[in-house]
Design an enzyme around this catalytic site. Structure first.
Site, PDB file in Angstrom:
ATOM      1  N   LYS A 175       0.847  -1.198   0.000  1.00 24.09           N
ATOM      2  CA  LYS A 175       0.000   0.000   0.000  1.00 24.09           C
ATOM      3  C   LYS A 175       0.883   1.249   0.000  1.00 24.09           C
ATOM      4  CE  LYS A 175      -1.798   2.793   3.033  1.00 24.09           C
ATOM      5  NZ  LYS A 175      -1.873   4.029   2.232  1.00 24.09           N
ATOM      6  N   PRO A 176       0.959   1.925  -1.148  1.00 26.28           N
ATOM      7  CA  PRO A 176       1.732   3.172  -1.183  1.00 26.28           C
ATOM      8  C   PRO A 176       0.926   4.325  -0.572  1.00 26.28           C
ATOM      9  CG  PRO A 176       1.486   2.168  -3.382  1.00 26.28           C
ATOM     10  CD  PRO A 176       0.487   1.528  -2.469  1.00 26.28           C
ATOM     11  N   GLY A 226       7.416   5.230   7.473  1.00 22.66           N
ATOM     12  CA  GLY A 226       6.540   6.388   7.628  1.00 22.66           C
ATOM     13  C   GLY A 226       6.797   7.056   8.956  1.00 22.66           C
ATOM     14  N   GLU A 248      10.638   1.594   9.715  1.00 21.40           N
ATOM     15  CA  GLU A 248      11.595   2.656   9.381  1.00 21.40           C
ATOM     16  C   GLU A 248      10.868   3.976   9.573  1.00 21.40           C
ATOM     17  OE1 GLU A 248      14.644   2.312   8.793  1.00 21.40           O
ATOM     18  OE2 GLU A 248      14.986   0.343   7.923  1.00 21.40           O
ATOM     19  N   LEU A 249      11.276   4.745  10.578  1.00 16.89           N
ATOM     20  CA  LEU A 249      10.422   5.862  11.006  1.00 16.89           C
ATOM     21  C   LEU A 249      11.110   7.215  10.889  1.00 16.89           C
ATOM     22  CD1 LEU A 249       8.997   3.940  14.083  1.00 16.89           C
ATOM     23  CD2 LEU A 249       8.238   3.879  11.694  1.00 16.89           C
ATOM     24  N   CYS A 284      13.813  11.226   5.240  1.00 20.43           N
ATOM     25  CA  CYS A 284      13.955  10.821   6.634  1.00 20.43           C
ATOM     26  C   CYS A 284      15.366  11.084   7.141  1.00 20.43           C
ATOM     27  CB  CYS A 284      13.626   9.342   6.769  1.00 20.43           C
ATOM     28  SG  CYS A 284      14.624   8.306   5.687  1.00 20.43           S
ATOM     29  N   GLU A 386      10.949  16.926  13.860  1.00 20.75           N
ATOM     30  CA  GLU A 386      11.364  16.637  12.485  1.00 20.75           C
ATOM     31  C   GLU A 386      10.651  17.617  11.558  1.00 20.75           C
ATOM     32  OE1 GLU A 386       9.685  13.042  10.702  1.00 20.75           O
ATOM     33  OE2 GLU A 386      11.586  12.710   9.692  1.00 20.75           O
TER      34      GLU A 386
HETATM   35  P1  NAD Z   1       2.808   8.551   7.325  1.00 19.47           P
HETATM   36  O1  NAD Z   1       3.157   7.816   8.558  1.00 19.47           O
HETATM   37  O2  NAD Z   1       1.803   9.627   7.395  1.00 19.47           O
HETATM   38  O3  NAD Z   1       2.277   7.541   6.198  1.00 19.47           O
HETATM   39  C1  NAD Z   1       3.032   6.424   5.782  1.00 19.47           C
HETATM   40  C2  NAD Z   1       2.089   5.379   5.215  1.00 19.47           C
HETATM   41  O4  NAD Z   1       1.265   4.860   6.257  1.00 19.47           O
HETATM   42  C3  NAD Z   1       1.147   5.891   4.138  1.00 19.47           C
HETATM   43  O5  NAD Z   1       1.014   4.922   3.126  1.00 19.47           O
HETATM   44  C4  NAD Z   1      -0.161   6.054   4.910  1.00 19.47           C
HETATM   45  O6  NAD Z   1      -1.300   6.017   4.094  1.00 19.47           O
HETATM   46  C5  NAD Z   1      -0.101   4.872   5.864  1.00 19.47           C
HETATM   47  N1  NAD Z   1      -0.928   4.964   7.063  1.00 19.47           N
HETATM   48  C6  NAD Z   1      -1.451   6.067   7.645  1.00 19.47           C
HETATM   49  N2  NAD Z   1      -2.117   5.731   8.774  1.00 19.47           N
HETATM   50  C7  NAD Z   1      -2.003   4.380   8.906  1.00 19.47           C
HETATM   51  C8  NAD Z   1      -2.456   3.434   9.874  1.00 19.47           C
HETATM   52  N3  NAD Z   1      -3.161   3.798  10.937  1.00 19.47           N
HETATM   53  N4  NAD Z   1      -2.136   2.133   9.700  1.00 19.47           N
HETATM   54  C9  NAD Z   1      -1.389   1.738   8.649  1.00 19.47           C
HETATM   55  N5  NAD Z   1      -0.944   2.598   7.695  1.00 19.47           N
HETATM   56  C10 NAD Z   1      -1.242   3.892   7.828  1.00 19.47           C
HETATM   57  O7  NAD Z   1       4.187   9.084   6.738  1.00 19.47           O
HETATM   58  P2  NAD Z   1       4.413  10.026   5.476  1.00 19.47           P
HETATM   59  O8  NAD Z   1       3.915  11.392   5.793  1.00 19.47           O
HETATM   60  O9  NAD Z   1       3.931   9.343   4.245  1.00 19.47           O
HETATM   61  O10 NAD Z   1       6.021  10.025   5.419  1.00 19.47           O
HETATM   62  C11 NAD Z   1       6.801  10.905   6.154  1.00 19.47           C
HETATM   63  C12 NAD Z   1       7.382  10.227   7.377  1.00 19.47           C
HETATM   64  O11 NAD Z   1       8.032   9.031   7.002  1.00 19.47           O
HETATM   65  C13 NAD Z   1       8.448  11.073   8.056  1.00 19.47           C
HETATM   66  O12 NAD Z   1       8.299  10.991   9.441  1.00 19.47           O
HETATM   67  C14 NAD Z   1       9.734  10.410   7.626  1.00 19.47           C
HETATM   68  O13 NAD Z   1      10.825  10.631   8.488  1.00 19.47           O
HETATM   69  C15 NAD Z   1       9.334   8.992   7.583  1.00 19.47           C
HETATM   70  N6  NAD Z   1      10.251   8.251   6.717  1.00 19.47           N
HETATM   71  C16 NAD Z   1      11.123   7.365   7.286  1.00 19.47           C
HETATM   72  C17 NAD Z   1      12.046   6.698   6.490  1.00 19.47           C
HETATM   73  C18 NAD Z   1      13.033   5.713   7.060  1.00 19.47           C
HETATM   74  O14 NAD Z   1      13.615   4.940   6.307  1.00 19.47           O
HETATM   75  N7  NAD Z   1      13.265   5.688   8.367  1.00 19.47           N
HETATM   76  C19 NAD Z   1      12.065   6.921   5.121  1.00 19.47           C
HETATM   77  C20 NAD Z   1      11.164   7.860   4.592  1.00 19.47           C
HETATM   78  C21 NAD Z   1      10.253   8.492   5.402  1.00 19.47           C
END
Ligand code: NAD
Length: 492
Positions: A175-176, A226, A248-249, A284, A386
């Site tokens: 799921k992207p 995420g 990975e957060l 990230c 962040e």
């Molecule tokens: P996000 O957490 O808002 O969303 C990530 C994904 O999770 C999306 O596909 C979203 O639709 C899904 N999602 C949302 N709520 C959910 C739930 N309750 N259950 C399951 N899935 C759910 O993150 P974002 O805004 O897309 O990305 C930015 C964040 O990601 C930043 O905090 C960044 O640091 C982090 N990030 C981390 C890494 C890493 O490798 N550590 C890499 C890239 C981004």
């Protein structure tokens, strides 16, 4: 204007039409719709999980050579289609073309590494013991993997999961993010085409889909990239069925600039600027706080601004000479602007960096001119949180101990960097709490897919990339044939 792209879910090897489709705008020209992605429901998601679950028993028994051959064919298709994927990614995301190309490059490098190494890393090993016993160390597939990826690097943060998961004999539902759903879906489609029905499934949607993917009893592993807050919900959602997880957060990566850093080294200074602002800071592992030894602080700031003014050219992702494109979405712009405004209110000096190449376009799209924030407090939100956007606080430190204290005073620990004479920098690096520390470079510039990547503290659990990133998709299964079958001290 290019044609609108329409994406469907993929369930059990078939395109699956959702009842609802959602437009994805172009962040550089928000009036333009780039394409449509499905809004899948919980029921659609269950169908996709069931398809992956049903495909698993046969797929886990497939030969590793067959899996590698299929993945290599998918890699070839992605290579052949790179120009169109890059264009679509730049339009839906807002990142410049060179940056989108870089993302595909990292994705392919990792997929190839995975193909080249998986056979060896997951090979069954047998240990013969001196006492005559024998232990077989097997690496079994785990089951259905729910892969959930974010918007900032939608393709590389999906392929980072797809390649090792399928090569290890797992099946997947991906799921992207709805904020960059199109190009990654093309890539998922190219992969799905090479694998038996049900091995690679794709759904789209919001949190309800995410909740099903993380709680369904037929899902064995969650691979999530995420935000840290989302990960907390995911852990709760997965608790009832105790799932294997790689998380990975978020990060708030510190860059420590030591007193022996050469502020006149223009190349190093440019690398530092890039490590703050590549992809408009939406990575990230961007260096999100820069701590500079007080002894060189003033000179550093002067030279940093010079380097930033030279490198930063904000404009249309398709424009020549552009280094920074649009911010991906309006909400993210507000998050970043609120942090800057808060710092300003508290007395910080916000310095605009670089040039805006086309003011009309800048006003139309989700653009932000990069800024350096000087004079913020160590505990101000712009430093502690962040930002995930094109702004960076630069702060002085008193001595190396102080720098380490500041760098480690965070709930996060993803990457970090130390800038200065190598030996000195390595010594400081070894005392930073982070999954990766880079010396005299940072962010994607210092990323090496051959080695594990991941966070400590609230930046994550587990590792992706490298051999550990392959092992993360297998369960270790010990088959033990001890010489002594019962223990001598247990009475008859
Ligand atoms: P996000 O957490 O808002 O969303 C990530 C994904 O999770 C999306 O596909 C979203 O639709 C899904 N999602 C949302 N709520 C959910 C739930 N309750 N259950 C399951 N899935 C759910 O993150 P974002 O805004 O897309 O990305 C930015 C964040 O990601 C930043 O905090 C960044 O640091 C982090 N990030 C981390 C890494 C890493 O490798 N550590 C890499 C890239 C981004």
């Amino acid at each position: 204007m290019a044609d609108e792209v329409v994406i469907d879910a993929i369930i059990n090897g078939e395109k699956y039409k959702a009842e609802e489709q959602k437009p994805r705008e172009n962040p550089a020209h928000p009036d333009e719709v780039v394409g449509y992605a499905p809004v899948n429901t919980k029921e659609d998601t269950i169908k996709a999980i069931d398809a992956a679950h049903n495909a698993f028993p046969d797929w886990r028994r497939s030969s590793i050579d067959d899996r590698i051959e299929r993945m290599r064919r998918a890699i070839q298709t992605i290579k052949d289609k790179t120009p169109e994927i890059v264009e679509l990614l730049a339009r839906e995301h807002g990142k410049p073309l060179y940056d989108a190309e870089g993302e595909i490059g990292v994705s392919l490098a990792w997929m190839e590494f995975a193909c080249d190494n998986v056979k060896d890393v997951l090979a069954k090993k047998v240990e013969e013991h001196d006492d005559g016993g024998r232990t077989i160390i097997a690496r079994d597939a785990i089951g259905v993997v729910s892969a959930i990826s974010p918007w900032n690097y939608p393709i590389s943060l999906s392929t980072i999961k797809i390649a090792p998961a399928l090569l290890a004999g797992n099946t997947m539902v991906l799921k992207p993010s709805p904020l960059a759903p199109l190009a990654v879906s093309k890539v998922a489609e190219f992969v799905a085409d090479e694998f038996p029905p049900g091995v690679m499934n794709l759904v789209h949607g919001e949190a309800d889909v995410g909740v099903e993917l993380t709680s369904n009893e037929n899902v064995a592993k969650i691979a999530f990239t995420g935000g840290t807050e989302t990960a907390k919900d995911i852990m709760k959602s997965a608790a009832d069925t105790i799932k294997n997880m790689t998380l990975e957060l978020g990060g708030n990566d510190a860059a420590i600039v030591l007193d022996d850093f050469d502020v006149d080294d223009k190349k190093a200074m440019r690398r530092l600027v890039i490590s703050n602002f590549l992809t408009a800071g939406q990575i990230c592992m961007i260096a999100k706080r820069v701590y500079v030894d007080r002894k060189i602080y003033d000179k550093f700031v002067e030279k940093y601004i010079e380097a930033a003014n030279e490198w930063i050219r904000v404009g249309d992702p398709f424009g020549d000479n552009v280094t920074i494109g649009a911010v991906n979405n309006k909400k993210q712009m507000k998050v970043v602007q609120d942090l800057i405004d808060d710092a300003k209110r508290k007395g910080a000096d916000v310095v605009k960096l670089g040039k805006v190449l086309d003011q009309d376009l800048y006003d139309e799209g989700y653009f932000m001119q990069p800024t350096a924030v000087l004079g913020a407090g160590y505990d101000d939100p712009i430093v502690v949180e962040e930002q995930f956007g094109p702004t960076v606080p630069i702060l002085p430190f008193d001595d190396d101990e102080h720098a380490l204290e500041l760098a480690n005073d965070s709930i996060y620990g993803l990457t970090s960097s130390v800038w200065g004479k190598e030996e000195h920098a390595v010594e400081i690096a070894s005392r930073i709490q982070a999954g990766t520390t880079m010396i005299n470079t940072a962010a994607v510039q210092g990323l090496d897919v051959r080695f594990p990547f991941g966070g400590v503290k609230q930046s994550g659990v587990g590792r992706e990339y490298g051999k550990e990133g392959l092992l993360a998709y297998a369960e270790t299964h010990i088959i033990n044939l001890p010489d002594q079958l019962s223990l001598p001290y247990i009475p008859d």
